[in-house]
Scaffold this active site. Structure first.
Site, short mmCIF file in Angstrom:
data_model
loop_
_atom_site.label_atom_id
_atom_site.label_comp_id
_atom_site.label_asym_id
_atom_site.label_seq_id
_atom_site.Cartn_x
_atom_site.Cartn_y
_atom_site.Cartn_z
N GLY A 147 -16.51 27.49 -6.81
CA GLY A 147 -17.84 28.02 -6.55
C GLY A 147 -17.82 29.50 -6.19
O GLY A 147 -16.82 30.01 -5.66
N CYS A 200 -17.11 30.02 -2.51
CA CYS A 200 -16.02 29.21 -1.97
C CYS A 200 -14.71 30.00 -1.94
O CYS A 200 -14.36 30.66 -2.91
CB CYS A 200 -15.85 27.94 -2.81
SG CYS A 200 -14.65 26.78 -2.12
N ASP A 232 -18.60 20.25 -10.86
CA ASP A 232 -19.22 20.88 -9.70
C ASP A 232 -18.61 22.25 -9.43
O ASP A 232 -17.47 22.37 -8.98
CB ASP A 232 -19.04 19.98 -8.47
CG ASP A 232 -19.58 20.60 -7.20
OD1 ASP A 232 -20.41 21.50 -7.29
OD2 ASP A 232 -19.13 20.17 -6.11
N TYR A 272 -27.71 32.77 0.21
CA TYR A 272 -26.94 31.67 -0.39
C TYR A 272 -25.60 31.63 0.33
O TYR A 272 -24.88 32.63 0.38
CB TYR A 272 -26.75 31.91 -1.89
CG TYR A 272 -25.87 30.88 -2.58
CD1 TYR A 272 -26.16 29.52 -2.49
CD2 TYR A 272 -24.76 31.27 -3.32
CE1 TYR A 272 -25.36 28.58 -3.11
CE2 TYR A 272 -23.96 30.33 -3.97
CZ TYR A 272 -24.27 28.99 -3.85
OH TYR A 272 -23.48 28.05 -4.48
N ARG A 308 -17.17 18.29 6.32
CA ARG A 308 -16.89 18.25 4.89
C ARG A 308 -15.46 18.72 4.60
O ARG A 308 -14.85 18.34 3.61
CB ARG A 308 -17.90 19.14 4.15
CG ARG A 308 -17.75 19.15 2.66
CD ARG A 308 -18.81 20.00 1.99
NE ARG A 308 -18.82 19.77 0.56
CZ ARG A 308 -18.06 20.43 -0.31
NH1 ARG A 308 -17.23 21.36 0.13
NH2 ARG A 308 -18.11 20.15 -1.59
#
Length: 501
Positions: free
Chosen positions: A317, A320, A353, A400, A416
């Site tokens: 991502g 990420c 993803d 974001y 997570r």
């Protein structure tokens, strides 16, 4: 020998078994044979073993991407939104409940007052043409009256209580009305707006205005919406793998979720395997999306535990930093191909993803074996994403952030990354901003049309057809050099304006 020299590209099984970790930009498909028009391409697909979507799009469970507005918009387009869990279980369930109560493809910002309140300024209306009056001054009690902005502006004494001048028992429409029914209702009653009210409890669910309908009509035509057996929009939600998440899941099931995502950056753990087994035993009717994984070994463990779909991606991502911080992960193109190769044998769909920046990346993810793509940054910055726009530099942006950022971890997302019990918190993500993209109701249909054109160039009329062409070695790929990647993009211009649609 001559035939070998004339061979174009490599089959996927050969390309992805050379020890290299490829991203989407590293590889390119070679064109195949076209014998059908673009509109003949079918993008309907499977989200899980038992759930179908009409477009292969999933909104990521991130707190700057998916809440009620995004879930409603994605379902109306034929995709699905996964509501994030970076909140308490009651708030998450409330978001799910709100999304499932809608039938229109948008969620309006509603303003409420009690009968004893006063409206002191036109700013109290915010962007709404009216203020609703309820017993509690919130949306959780019965509608008593309405005050329009135009009526309030004409008042001589604006300090008086709203109960003294509100329109009592206002005209309303059932919250179950779809777009066409609401349009007909407004036209028949010659109204500029109408509250949509739940017939069971009298609570206001949404507000439809003629301006909203004109805006939606200007967008591309909506596809087949994602509806559950109850006729409501399909909505998913994320949970973790801790004991407390079992109680969270119970709240979400009562709210009506259609699928649950076990949200972990590294899904191949005893915690997730035990959670999958618990859910499949306790709620056998509920499909479980497990992950994240990037290897065949990880995938096999979760499939054997009972996963109904796999979420693929680790560190790909835009926000990420897992690969940088932890030195663990995999290039997304390689990960999608490898995991889908093993998952396909068990009939388990794969969700690609991360790493999606354009329609070409979606084409690559789907053809390499994914059934859907999960998007974060691609949807962040849209009207439907949570948060307010800010003016930064010379454009409007929205925040974001990665769920592995310290800012998000402070709200609970550290579970997570299996770091909720650690004394020291290590970030695996950053906080950033993305440019205003407008509405997903506009740019997702255009994106899907671009994906269809990509499939046409490959001679694939559907996702299953694309997968078959790849597995049979008909479709070929090549690795792109740095110069080839530059050549494949816009180059050699002094200036340009880039518009996708």
């Amino acid at each position: 020998m001559a035939e070998a020299l004339l061979e174009d590209g490599f089959p996927a099984d050969r390309l992805f078994n050379q020890g290299y970790s490829y991203t989407y930009d590293d590889v390119i498909f070679l064109p195949h044979y076209i014998d059908f028009p673009t509109d003949a391409v079918q993008l309907s697909t499977k989200l899980t073993r038992n759930l179908n979507l009409s477009i292969p799009c999933v909104a990521s469970p991130m707190d700057t991407v998916t809440e009620s507005s995004m879930a409603v918009a994605m379902a109306s387009l034929g995709g699905i939104g996964i509501v994030h869990s970076n909140n308490n279980p009651f708030d998450q369930a409330s978001i799910v409940r709100s999304a499932k109560s809608h039938r229109l493809p948008f969620v309006s910002d509603l303003v409420f007052k009690t009968p004893s309140d006063s409206i002191h300024s036109i700013d109290d209306f915010a962007s709404s043409p009216c203020i609703f009056v309820t017993e509690s001054g919130t949306g959780k009690s019965k509608l008593l009256g309405v005050v329009s902005k135009s009526e309030w502006s004409g008042l001589n004494d604006k300090e008086t209580r709203v109960a003294d001048y509100m329109v009592k028992s206002p005209v309303s429409a059932p919250s179950g009305y779809n777009l066409e029914q609401v349009a007909s209702f407004l036209a028949a009653k010659e109204l500029e707006f109408v509250p949509l009210v739940n017939e069971k409890d009298g609570q206001v669910v949404n507000l439809a205005t003629s301006a909203d309908l004109d805006r939606i009509r200007a967008f591309p035509k909506l596809g087949v919406p994602s509806l559950g057996p109850d006729g409501e929009f399909m909505v998913g939600a994320a949970v973790g793998t801790r004991e407390s998440d079992k109680e969270r899941l119970e709240h979400l099931l009562k709210a009506g979720i259609n699928v649950v995502v076990l949200d972990s950056s590294q899904g191949n753990s005893i915690y997730q395997i035990d959670m999958i087994k618990y859910i499949k035993k306790t709620y056998p009717q509920l499909d479980v999306i497990a992950g994240n994984v990037v290897t065949t070994c990880q995938a096999q463990n979760l499939i054997q535990a009972g996963a109904d779909a796999l979420r693929v991606g680790m560190g790909s991502g835009s926000i990420c930093t897992t690969q940088e911080v932890c030195a663990v992960g995999r290039g997304q193109a390689t990960a999608v191909y490898k995991v889908s190769s093993i998952a396909e044998r068990s009939g388990v769909p794969v969700i690609a993803d991360g790493g999606i920046s354009n329609s070409g990346h979606i084409v690559k993810a789907l053809v390499l074996g994914a059934s859907t793509v999960m998007m974060g940054s691609f949807l962040a910055g849209s009207n439907e994403a949570p948060g307010a726009y800010e003016y930064q530099g010379d454009r409007w942006v929205k925040k974001y952030r990665g769920m592995g950022s310290l800012e998000a971890m402070q709200k609970g997302s550290d579970a997570r990354y299996l770091g909720d019990t650690a004394k020291l918190k290590i970030a695996q993500g950053v906080v950033g901003a993305v440019a205003d993209k407008g509405s997903v109701l506009k740019f997702i249909p255009f994106t899907m049309q671009a994906v269809k054109q990509g499939f046409q160039d490959l001679g694939a009329s559907s996702l299953q057809n694309a997968h078959n062409l790849l597995r049979s070695r008909v479709l070929r790929l090549e690795v792109r050099s740095g110069a080839a990647q530059v050549e494949g993009g816009i180059h050699g211009l002094v200036s340009y304006e880039k518009k996708a649609f």
